[in-house]
Design an enzyme around this catalytic site. Structure first.
Site, short mmCIF file in Angstrom:
data_model
loop_
_atom_site.label_atom_id
_atom_site.label_comp_id
_atom_site.label_asym_id
_atom_site.label_seq_id
_atom_site.Cartn_x
_atom_site.Cartn_y
_atom_site.Cartn_z
N HIS A 49 -7.80 -5.46 -0.39
CA HIS A 49 -6.56 -4.69 -0.37
C HIS A 49 -5.36 -5.42 0.23
O HIS A 49 -4.32 -5.58 -0.42
CB HIS A 49 -6.81 -3.38 0.40
CG HIS A 49 -5.65 -2.44 0.38
ND1 HIS A 49 -5.03 -2.03 -0.79
CD2 HIS A 49 -4.97 -1.84 1.40
CE1 HIS A 49 -4.03 -1.21 -0.49
NE2 HIS A 49 -3.98 -1.07 0.83
N ASP B 119 -9.83 -4.43 -5.05
CA ASP B 119 -9.20 -3.51 -4.09
C ASP B 119 -9.86 -2.13 -4.20
O ASP B 119 -9.84 -1.51 -5.27
CB ASP B 119 -7.69 -3.40 -4.42
CG ASP B 119 -6.93 -2.63 -3.36
OD1 ASP B 119 -5.71 -2.87 -3.23
OD2 ASP B 119 -7.55 -1.79 -2.66
N SER C 143 0.83 -1.21 0.00
CA SER C 143 0.00 0.00 0.00
C SER C 143 0.87 1.27 0.00
O SER C 143 1.74 1.37 -0.88
CB SER C 143 -0.94 -0.07 1.20
OG SER C 143 -2.09 0.69 0.98
O1 LIG Z 1 -3.52 -3.79 5.87
C1 LIG Z 1 -3.58 -2.55 5.82
N1 LIG Z 1 -3.35 -1.79 4.73
C2 LIG Z 1 -3.43 -0.44 5.05
C3 LIG Z 1 -3.91 -0.40 6.48
O2 LIG Z 1 -3.87 -1.76 6.88
C4 LIG Z 1 -4.18 0.47 4.10
C5 LIG Z 1 -3.14 1.52 4.28
C6 LIG Z 1 -2.56 2.33 3.13
O3 LIG Z 1 -1.35 2.42 3.09
N2 LIG Z 1 -3.36 2.93 2.20
C7 LIG Z 1 -4.83 2.87 2.15
C8 LIG Z 1 -5.43 4.24 2.18
C9 LIG Z 1 -4.87 5.10 1.06
C10 LIG Z 1 -5.47 6.48 1.15
O4 LIG Z 1 -5.01 7.18 0.02
C11 LIG Z 1 -5.31 8.54 -0.05
C12 LIG Z 1 -6.12 9.16 0.87
C13 LIG Z 1 -6.36 10.53 0.73
C14 LIG Z 1 -5.79 11.22 -0.32
F1 LIG Z 1 -6.02 12.54 -0.46
C15 LIG Z 1 -4.96 10.60 -1.23
C16 LIG Z 1 -4.73 9.25 -1.07
CL1 LIG Z 1 -3.69 8.42 -2.18
C17 LIG Z 1 -3.37 5.18 1.19
C18 LIG Z 1 -2.76 3.78 1.15
C19 LIG Z 1 -2.24 0.42 4.81
#
Ligand SMILES: O=C1N[C@]2(CO1)C[C@H](C(=O)N1CCC(COc3ccc(F)cc3Cl)CC1)C2
Length: 304
Positions: A270, A240, A123
Site C-alpha cells: 500500500h 495493495d 490513500s
Molecule cells: O502508510 C500508511 N497508509 C495508511 C496508514 O499508513 C493507510 C491509511 C488509509 O488512508 N487507508 C487505509 C484503510 C482504508 C480503510 O477503508 C475503509 C474502511 C472501512 C470502511 F467502511 C470503508 C473504507 Cl473505504 C482507508 C484508507 C493511511
C-alpha cells in the site's frame, strides 16, 4: 484571540499550540502544520494530504526531495489525527478534510499568489486530494496520487458487510470495525515496525461512523471521475490490500484528463513511498520528475 488569562490550547500530546506551527479551522480546531521551505525563492507550492490514522510526519522524505527542487511543501495533520485537535480518526463529514485543505492552500496562495499549486495525496489523503481538486478544477497544476482511496477493497467491503455497516451505524456508530492491518502497509519490515511504533499514528479500531464517511467519499469520487480534467499522476502497487488498485485503473481509464500517467508497481504493497528501498526510491523519482515536468516554463522562481 483567546480570552485573557485562558489556559493555552494544547495538542493531544499536551504541547501548547502557541509553541507549534498551526492553523485554526472553521470549527475552531487547531491543526498542526509542517512546512518545508526552500532556501531560495520557491518555484511552486505543494500540499501533502496524509492518509487515515497517520499524520504528515512520515512524508518528510518526499517533502525534503521536493524542497531540494525549490518547491515550498506544506501539510497539516487532518482533524482528529496526529498533533491536531478533534475526535480521534472521526469526522462529522468527509468534507471537513477538504474544507481544511482548501483553507491551508488558500493561506499559502495568499502568501505566494504567483506560484502554481500541486497536491500530493496518499490513500485517504488521495481521496482528499481528488475531491479538493474537483472543487477547484482550474486551480491545480497537478495532482499526485500514491495508492489513493478511489474504490473500497471488494474483499473487505462485500455488499453484506456494507449493508451491516450501514445498519450498525444507526445503532452503534462508535463500534469498531477493526484496525488497519499494518502488515499490508509495506513489504519492508522496518517500515511496518516504524508504523507500529509511531505514537502519532492511531492504532485502535476504525469506527463504523468513520467508515461511513470513507464510503461516502468513495461514492463522491466515483461520480466525479468522468468530469476530472486536471493533470494527475497515479502510482499504485498491484498487491495493495488496503486500497484496491482497480480504483486507480478505473480513474485512469474513465477520467477526461488528457495529461495523466499511471505507474503500477508489481508486488507493491500500500504505502509505496515506504515500500522496499528500490520501490520507495522509484516513487520519489517519479513524483519529483512529474512535478518538475509540470512546472510552467517560466516558473523559475518568484520575482527577485
Ligand atoms: O502508510 C500508511 N497508509 C495508511 C496508514 O499508513 C493507510 C491509511 C488509509 O488512508 N487507508 C487505509 C484503510 C482504508 C480503510 O477503508 C475503509 C474502511 C472501512 C470502511 F467502511 C470503508 C473504507 Cl473505504 C482507508 C484508507 C493511511
Amino acid at each position: 484571540m483567546p480570552e485573557p488569562g485562558a489556559a493555552p490550547r494544547r495538542s493531544p500530546q499536551g504541547v501548547p499550540y502557541t509553541d507549534l506551527p498551526h492553523i485554526v479551522n472553521a470549527d475552531g480546531l487547531h491543526l498542526f502544520c509542517r512546512y518545508w521551505e526552500p532556501a531560495g525563492p520557491p518555484r511552486a507550492l505543494v500540499f501533502i494530504a496524509h492518509g487515515a490514522a497517520e499524520h504528515c510526519g512520515p512524508y518528510d522524505e518526499i517533502a525534503q526531495r521536493l524542497k531540494e527542487l525549490s518547491l515550498l511543501v506544506f501539510a497539516h495533520d487532518h482533524v482528529g489525527h496526529g498533533q491536531s485537535e478533534g475526535d480521534r480518526v472521526n469526522v462529522k463529514d468527509f468534507q471537513v478534510y477538504i474544507r481544511d485543505s482548501l483553507q491551508h492552500i488558500d493561506l499559502m496562495k495568499s502568501r505566494h499568489p504567483d506560484l502554481p499549486v500541486f497536491i500530493v495525496g496518499h490513500s485517504m489523503g488521495g481521496a482528499i486530494a481528488i475531491l479538493t481538486a474537483c472543487e477547484r478544477p482550474g486551480d491545480f497544476a497537478g495532482v499526485v496520487l500514491i495508492a489513493p482511496l478511489v474504490q473500497m477493497n471488494p474483499e473487505s467491503a462485500t455488499p453484506f458487510k456494507v449493508f451491516m455497516a450501514k445498519l450498525l451505524n444507526h445503532m452503534v456508530p462508535s463500534l469498531s470495525m477493526g484496525s488497519i492491518d499494518s502488515k499490508w502497509i509495506s513489504r519492508d519490515k522496518r517500515q511496518v515496525e516504524a508504523y507500529d511504533t509511531d505514537e502519532l499514528n492511531y492504532h485502535s479500531g476504525l469506527r463504523i461512523s468513520f467508515g461511513m464517511q470513507l464510503m461516502a467519499a468513495v461514492d463522491r469520487i466515483e461520480r466525479e471521475i468522468p468530469s476530472i480534467s486536471w493533470p494527475f499522476l497515479l502510482l499504485h502497487g498491484d498487491t495493495d490490500k488496503l486500497c484496491d488498485i482497480r480504483g486507480s485503473r478505473m480513474m485512469y481509464e474513465n477520467s477526461s484528463s488528457t495529461d495523466k500517467k499511471i505507474k503500477i508497481y508489481e508486488g507493491g504493497y500500500h504505502a509505496l513511498h515506504h515500500d522496499l528501498p528500490d520501490v520507495a526510491e522509484s516513487v520519489l523519482k517519479e513524483v519529483t520528475t512529474w512535478i518538475t515536468e509540470h512546472l510552467p516554463a517560466t516558473a523559475s522562481s518568484e520575482p527577485q
